[in-house]
Design a protein around this motif. Sequence first.
Motif, PDB file in Angstrom:
ATOM      1  N   ALA A  23      -7.019  57.781 -11.456  1.00 17.23           N
ATOM      2  CA  ALA A  23      -7.589  56.469 -11.753  1.00 17.23           C
ATOM      3  C   ALA A  23      -7.799  55.656 -10.484  1.00 17.23           C
ATOM      4  O   ALA A  23      -8.787  54.912 -10.354  1.00 17.23           O
ATOM      5  CB  ALA A  23      -6.680  55.716 -12.723  1.00 17.23           C
ATOM      6  N   ILE A  24      -6.890  55.783  -9.553  1.00 18.82           N
ATOM      7  CA  ILE A  24      -6.996  55.033  -8.298  1.00 18.82           C
ATOM      8  C   ILE A  24      -8.133  55.582  -7.439  1.00 18.82           C
ATOM      9  O   ILE A  24      -8.933  54.823  -6.870  1.00 18.82           O
ATOM     10  CB  ILE A  24      -5.653  55.067  -7.563  1.00 18.82           C
ATOM     11  CG1 ILE A  24      -4.623  54.227  -8.349  1.00 18.82           C
ATOM     12  CG2 ILE A  24      -5.780  54.560  -6.130  1.00 18.82           C
ATOM     13  CD1 ILE A  24      -3.192  54.520  -8.014  1.00 18.82           C
ATOM     14  N   ARG A  25      -8.248  56.891  -7.362  1.00 18.12           N
ATOM     15  CA  ARG A  25      -9.332  57.496  -6.583  1.00 18.12           C
ATOM     16  C   ARG A  25     -10.690  57.167  -7.175  1.00 18.12           C
ATOM     17  O   ARG A  25     -11.661  56.936  -6.451  1.00 18.12           O
ATOM     18  CB  ARG A  25      -9.126  59.002  -6.501  1.00 18.12           C
ATOM     19  CG  ARG A  25      -7.954  59.399  -5.606  1.00 18.12           C
ATOM     20  CD  ARG A  25      -7.561  60.844  -5.794  1.00 18.12           C
ATOM     21  NE  ARG A  25      -6.430  61.202  -4.931  1.00 18.12           N
ATOM     22  CZ  ARG A  25      -5.603  62.217  -5.170  1.00 18.12           C
ATOM     23  NH1 ARG A  25      -5.777  62.983  -6.240  1.00 18.12           N
ATOM     24  NH2 ARG A  25      -4.606  62.458  -4.332  1.00 18.12           N
ATOM     25  N   LEU A  26     -10.758  57.124  -8.499  1.00 17.65           N
ATOM     26  CA  LEU A  26     -12.022  56.781  -9.148  1.00 17.65           C
ATOM     27  C   LEU A  26     -12.398  55.334  -8.841  1.00 17.65           C
ATOM     28  O   LEU A  26     -13.574  55.030  -8.586  1.00 17.65           O
ATOM     29  CB  LEU A  26     -11.910  57.009 -10.651  1.00 17.65           C
ATOM     30  CG  LEU A  26     -13.216  57.052 -11.441  1.00 17.65           C
ATOM     31  CD1 LEU A  26     -14.128  58.158 -10.927  1.00 17.65           C
ATOM     32  CD2 LEU A  26     -12.924  57.250 -12.928  1.00 17.65           C
ATOM     33  N   ALA A  27     -11.421  54.437  -8.849  1.00 13.34           N
ATOM     34  CA  ALA A  27     -11.697  53.035  -8.508  1.00 13.34           C
ATOM     35  C   ALA A  27     -12.201  52.909  -7.081  1.00 13.34           C
ATOM     36  O   ALA A  27     -13.085  52.092  -6.786  1.00 13.34           O
ATOM     37  CB  ALA A  27     -10.440  52.187  -8.706  1.00 13.34           C
ATOM     38  N   MET A  28     -11.665  53.726  -6.179  1.00 14.75           N
ATOM     39  CA  MET A  28     -12.060  53.639  -4.780  1.00 14.75           C
ATOM     40  C   MET A  28     -13.474  54.147  -4.528  1.00 14.75           C
ATOM     41  O   MET A  28     -14.045  53.916  -3.470  1.00 14.75           O
ATOM     42  CB  MET A  28     -11.061  54.384  -3.891  1.00 14.75           C
ATOM     43  CG  MET A  28      -9.736  53.655  -3.747  1.00 14.75           C
ATOM     44  SD  MET A  28      -8.697  54.292  -2.394  1.00 14.75           S
ATOM     45  CE  MET A  28      -8.292  55.923  -3.025  1.00 14.75           C
ATOM     46  N   LYS A  29     -14.045  54.833  -5.514  1.00 13.23           N
ATOM     47  CA  LYS A  29     -15.435  55.274  -5.373  1.00 13.23           C
ATOM     48  C   LYS A  29     -16.421  54.117  -5.491  1.00 13.23           C
ATOM     49  O   LYS A  29     -17.599  54.266  -5.155  1.00 13.23           O
ATOM     50  CB  LYS A  29     -15.753  56.354  -6.415  1.00 13.23           C
ATOM     51  CG  LYS A  29     -15.053  57.686  -6.159  1.00 13.23           C
ATOM     52  CD  LYS A  29     -15.452  58.725  -7.193  1.00 13.23           C
ATOM     53  CE  LYS A  29     -14.768  60.055  -6.929  1.00 13.23           C
ATOM     54  NZ  LYS A  29     -15.211  60.686  -5.671  1.00 13.23           N
ATOM     55  N   ILE A  30     -15.943  52.969  -5.990  1.00 12.18           N
ATOM     56  CA  ILE A  30     -16.780  51.773  -6.065  1.00 12.18           C
ATOM     57  C   ILE A  30     -16.429  50.909  -4.863  1.00 12.18           C
ATOM     58  O   ILE A  30     -15.376  50.264  -4.835  1.00 12.18           O
ATOM     59  CB  ILE A  30     -16.548  51.012  -7.378  1.00 12.18           C
ATOM     60  CG1 ILE A  30     -16.854  51.924  -8.576  1.00 12.18           C
ATOM     61  CG2 ILE A  30     -17.397  49.746  -7.439  1.00 12.18           C
ATOM     62  CD1 ILE A  30     -16.595  51.290  -9.927  1.00 12.18           C
ATOM     63  N   PRO A  31     -17.268  50.883  -3.844  1.00  8.58           N
ATOM     64  CA  PRO A  31     -16.899  50.192  -2.597  1.00  8.58           C
ATOM     65  C   PRO A  31     -16.590  48.716  -2.790  1.00  8.58           C
ATOM     66  O   PRO A  31     -15.808  48.143  -2.024  1.00  8.58           O
ATOM     67  CB  PRO A  31     -18.137  50.389  -1.708  1.00  8.58           C
ATOM     68  CG  PRO A  31     -18.834  51.586  -2.267  1.00  8.58           C
ATOM     69  CD  PRO A  31     -18.580  51.545  -3.738  1.00  8.58           C
ATOM     70  N   GLU A 100       0.146  55.258   0.072  1.00 10.90           N
ATOM     71  CA  GLU A 100      -0.463  56.137   1.069  1.00 10.90           C
ATOM     72  C   GLU A 100      -1.926  56.410   0.728  1.00 10.90           C
ATOM     73  O   GLU A 100      -2.785  56.506   1.615  1.00 10.90           O
ATOM     74  CB  GLU A 100       0.309  57.446   1.166  1.00 10.90           C
ATOM     75  CG  GLU A 100       1.652  57.335   1.851  1.00 10.90           C
ATOM     76  CD  GLU A 100       1.544  57.081   3.349  1.00 10.90           C
ATOM     77  OE1 GLU A 100       0.426  57.202   3.902  1.00 10.90           O
ATOM     78  OE2 GLU A 100       2.575  56.759   3.970  1.00 10.90           O
ATOM     79  N   GLU A 101      -2.221  56.529  -0.550  1.00  8.31           N
ATOM     80  CA  GLU A 101      -3.596  56.815  -0.988  1.00  8.31           C
ATOM     81  C   GLU A 101      -4.554  55.679  -0.651  1.00  8.31           C
ATOM     82  O   GLU A 101      -5.701  55.919  -0.260  1.00  8.31           O
ATOM     83  CB  GLU A 101      -3.606  57.070  -2.506  1.00  8.31           C
ATOM     84  CG  GLU A 101      -4.925  57.544  -3.049  1.00  8.31           C
ATOM     85  CD  GLU A 101      -5.230  58.990  -2.693  1.00  8.31           C
ATOM     86  OE1 GLU A 101      -6.427  59.317  -2.583  1.00  8.31           O
ATOM     87  OE2 GLU A 101      -4.283  59.790  -2.526  1.00  8.31           O
ATOM     88  N   ARG A 105      -7.541  50.580   2.736  1.00  4.52           N
ATOM     89  CA  ARG A 105      -8.750  50.496   1.919  1.00  4.52           C
ATOM     90  C   ARG A 105      -8.665  49.409   0.850  1.00  4.52           C
ATOM     91  O   ARG A 105      -9.624  48.686   0.619  1.00  4.52           O
ATOM     92  CB  ARG A 105      -9.013  51.854   1.260  1.00  4.52           C
ATOM     93  CG  ARG A 105      -9.205  52.972   2.277  1.00  4.52           C
ATOM     94  CD  ARG A 105      -9.487  54.291   1.608  1.00  4.52           C
ATOM     95  NE  ARG A 105     -10.763  54.286   0.889  1.00  4.52           N
ATOM     96  CZ  ARG A 105     -11.210  55.329   0.207  1.00  4.52           C
ATOM     97  NH1 ARG A 105     -10.494  56.443   0.130  1.00  4.52           N
ATOM     98  NH2 ARG A 105     -12.370  55.263  -0.419  1.00  4.52           N
ATOM     99  N   LEU A 106      -7.528  49.298   0.158  1.00  2.97           N
ATOM    100  CA  LEU A 106      -7.415  48.356  -0.952  1.00  2.97           C
ATOM    101  C   LEU A 106      -6.159  47.499  -0.818  1.00  2.97           C
ATOM    102  O   LEU A 106      -5.163  47.912  -0.228  1.00  2.97           O
ATOM    103  CB  LEU A 106      -7.329  49.105  -2.295  1.00  2.97           C
ATOM    104  CG  LEU A 106      -8.524  49.929  -2.742  1.00  2.97           C
ATOM    105  CD1 LEU A 106      -8.197  50.628  -4.052  1.00  2.97           C
ATOM    106  CD2 LEU A 106      -9.773  49.075  -2.892  1.00  2.97           C
ATOM    107  N   ARG A 107      -6.227  46.308  -1.420  1.00  2.00           N
ATOM    108  CA  ARG A 107      -5.033  45.510  -1.642  1.00  2.00           C
ATOM    109  C   ARG A 107      -4.370  45.983  -2.928  1.00  2.00           C
ATOM    110  O   ARG A 107      -5.048  46.506  -3.822  1.00  2.00           O
ATOM    111  CB  ARG A 107      -5.389  44.023  -1.738  1.00  2.00           C
ATOM    112  CG  ARG A 107      -5.963  43.473  -0.433  1.00  2.00           C
ATOM    113  CD  ARG A 107      -6.181  41.969  -0.523  1.00  2.00           C
ATOM    114  NE  ARG A 107      -6.725  41.461   0.721  1.00  2.00           N
ATOM    115  CZ  ARG A 107      -5.998  41.140   1.773  1.00  2.00           C
ATOM    116  NH1 ARG A 107      -4.681  41.257   1.726  1.00  2.00           N
ATOM    117  NH2 ARG A 107      -6.567  40.685   2.881  1.00  2.00           N
ATOM    118  N   VAL A 108      -3.068  45.767  -3.035  1.00  2.00           N
ATOM    119  CA  VAL A 108      -2.327  46.281  -4.185  1.00  2.00           C
ATOM    120  C   VAL A 108      -1.481  45.177  -4.814  1.00  2.00           C
ATOM    121  O   VAL A 108      -0.655  44.556  -4.148  1.00  2.00           O
ATOM    122  CB  VAL A 108      -1.410  47.455  -3.796  1.00  2.00           C
ATOM    123  CG1 VAL A 108      -0.784  48.070  -5.046  1.00  2.00           C
ATOM    124  CG2 VAL A 108      -2.185  48.520  -3.020  1.00  2.00           C
TER     125      VAL A 108
END
Length: 258
Positions: A23-31, A100-101, A105-108
């Motif tokens: 789910a996290i990797r899929l979200a990261m596909k949207i810049p 780490e993922e 790239r993203l805030r958490v």
Amino acid sequence: MLDNPCVAHRGFSGIAPENTLAAIRLAMKIPEVQGIEIDVQLSRDGVPVVIHDFTLGRTTNGSGTVREHTLSELKRLDAGRWKARAFAGERIPTLDEVLEEVRGRLRVNIELKTNKQTYAGLASAAVEAVRRCGMEERVYFTSFEPGALIEARQAAPYIRRGLIVDTRSADLDRRLDEYGCTLLSIKHGRVDPVFVRSTLESGIGIMVWTVDRIRRMRELASMHPELMICTNRPDRWLLARRLPLLNRPNTRRRWLGF
């Protein structure tokens, strides 16, 4: 155009199994997605793991509570098949694995899933994971539970904190101040333009959850450009940015289902 920050709720959980690396990797596909919201608990042996429910039955093939299982036992569970066959074999990730993922790239937004009887030490364990990954400037600790926020402040006063509420109580300002919070995470139906503007002007960031309808996203965005929108469907948020105004009849008919 809708320029508000988009936060993917438990990752891209409308499509992929919530709180998993998929789910996290899929979200990261949207810049344009700027952050994710995840839920953290402790395994029996004290490791911060990313899962929402206190019990395992809804999102894994396990049973019982999270806190009854060691990390090794939790890692043997399938946390993806319940969502779709394509996600079979997804595992419950640790907080370290998620950080780490997304690092760089993203805030958490890390929600500390606890109550007065559960998970003493959760905030401290989460702080250590954040430190190991060097993510202190890129995370928020949030919780419904005051004790977790106080523990987080004691363990790492420099890491930002946020209070989660589903109602607007009369003592909300006092509570934010008491727990040292600079973020309010609130159910989207509880806000209006005056409240959003006054909250932001007081120095408190504000995030609304959980918003999956395009029309509502645009309504909320119109209240203030700094209002963070938390959604299970960042793809719909992307559509909300790109679609013409929804008050045009042809657009309204086409997207009414959202």
